[in-house]
Design a protein around this motif. Structure first.
Motif, PDB file in Angstrom:
ATOM      1  N   UNK A 145      24.190  13.868 -30.660  1.00 37.15           N
ATOM      2  CA  UNK A 145      25.567  13.935 -31.159  1.00 37.15           C
ATOM      3  C   UNK A 145      25.696  14.921 -32.328  1.00 37.15           C
ATOM      4  N   UNK A 146      24.628  15.111 -33.066  1.00 31.91           N
ATOM      5  CA  UNK A 146      24.677  16.037 -34.192  1.00 31.91           C
ATOM      6  C   UNK A 146      24.819  17.484 -33.725  1.00 31.91           C
ATOM      7  N   UNK A 147      24.262  17.793 -32.558  1.00 37.26           N
ATOM      8  CA  UNK A 147      24.275  19.152 -32.022  1.00 37.26           C
ATOM      9  C   UNK A 147      23.616  20.104 -33.030  1.00 37.26           C
ATOM     10  N   UNK A 148      23.750  21.396 -32.801  1.00 38.87           N
ATOM     11  CA  UNK A 148      23.023  22.356 -33.643  1.00 38.87           C
ATOM     12  C   UNK A 148      23.610  22.462 -35.048  1.00 38.87           C
ATOM     13  N   UNK A 149      24.946  22.354 -35.137  1.00 37.96           N
ATOM     14  CA  UNK A 149      25.585  22.581 -36.442  1.00 37.96           C
ATOM     15  C   UNK A 149      25.688  21.313 -37.285  1.00 37.96           C
ATOM     16  N   UNK A 150      25.330  20.165 -36.727  1.00 39.43           N
ATOM     17  CA  UNK A 150      25.467  18.905 -37.451  1.00 39.43           C
ATOM     18  C   UNK A 150      24.179  18.465 -38.110  1.00 39.43           C
ATOM     19  N   UNK A 151      24.096  17.190 -38.396  1.00 45.49           N
ATOM     20  CA  UNK A 151      22.914  16.650 -39.049  1.00 45.49           C
ATOM     21  C   UNK A 151      22.718  15.192 -38.640  1.00 45.49           C
ATOM     22  N   UNK A 152      21.493  14.727 -38.814  1.00 42.40           N
ATOM     23  CA  UNK A 152      21.150  13.319 -38.600  1.00 42.40           C
ATOM     24  C   UNK A 152      20.846  12.706 -39.954  1.00 42.40           C
ATOM     25  N   UNK A 153      21.374  11.496 -40.179  1.00 44.07           N
ATOM     26  CA  UNK A 153      21.121  10.789 -41.427  1.00 44.07           C
ATOM     27  C   UNK A 153      20.718   9.357 -41.110  1.00 44.07           C
TER      28      UNK A 153
END
Length: 204
Positions: free
Chosen positions: A52-60
């Motif tokens: 869901x984060x994809x390339x431009x997102x992040x995981x937290x």
């Protein structure tokens, strides 16, 4: 899954989405993008969050302490009826009100956390009906999240398939910590976090 009077403790989940700077907040969802309701979505599966984060997102990694979960609470029927009349288009009033009254009369609420005065209906009824009617996005979605928050309901947890659990956070204040996850330092043994529903059931 119903959590009978479960008292949420600290729940750890993965979040995957847009870059997150500063304090967390609920943003108005787009039509078709709020299948589980308005809020911050999370999962106990790291790989799902990374997708869901994809390339431009992040995981937290999030640590949550919700006061009440949606699935363990019941709201006054009068309260949710008022919400419908004040926050949904008139054309939707009858089916929504009929659905709420049906849920109120047919549901066993004996083990729920009853909020306010009777009669009650399951707290998730108003959410499910609004989602089905495509009325849980934008400003209406924010109003729905506020309805839950002012009644002490901070989040929802649902088992989606197998051992994956999705969470929807209505109240960002229940997020006690939010730590960016470096993909190079997430061990495979932490890809799947403990099942929060199982933990709550065992502790209830």
């Amino acid at each position: 899954m119903l959590l009978h009077n479960a008292r949420p403790t600290r729940i750890v989940m993965w979040y995957g989405g847009r870059q997150w700077d500063g304090a967390s907040e609920i943003r108005p969802g787009r039509k078709g993008g709020t299948e589980q309701g308005p809020g911050i979505y999370c999962t106990n599966h790291y790989l799902a969050a990374r997708k869901y984060a994809k390339e431009e997102g992040q995981v937290r990694k999030l640590e949550l302490e919700p006061r009440l979960l949606l699935e363990s609470a019941a709201l006054p029927l009068q309260t949710v009826e008022k919400f419908v009349r004040e926050n949904t288009p008139k054309r939707a009033h009858k089916p929504l009100l009929d659905g709420l009254r049906k849920a109120s009369s047919e549901s066993d609420l004996s083990k729920r956390n009853l909020i306010g005065e009777a009669p009650h209906c399951p707290a998730e009824s108003i959410l499910n009906l609004c989602v089905e009617a495509e009325l849980a996005h934008g400003a209406r979605g924010l109003a729905l999240a506020t309805l839950f928050i002012v009644n002490g309901i901070d989040a929802s947890l649902q088992r989606i398939n197998g051992d994956e659990v999705w969470g929807v956070i209505f109240n960002p204040a229940c997020i006690k910590s939010s730590t960016p996850a470096d993909p190079d330092h997430v061990d495979a043994e932490h890809y799947q976090l403990p099942d929060p529903l199982l933990s709550l059931e065992q502790g209830s």
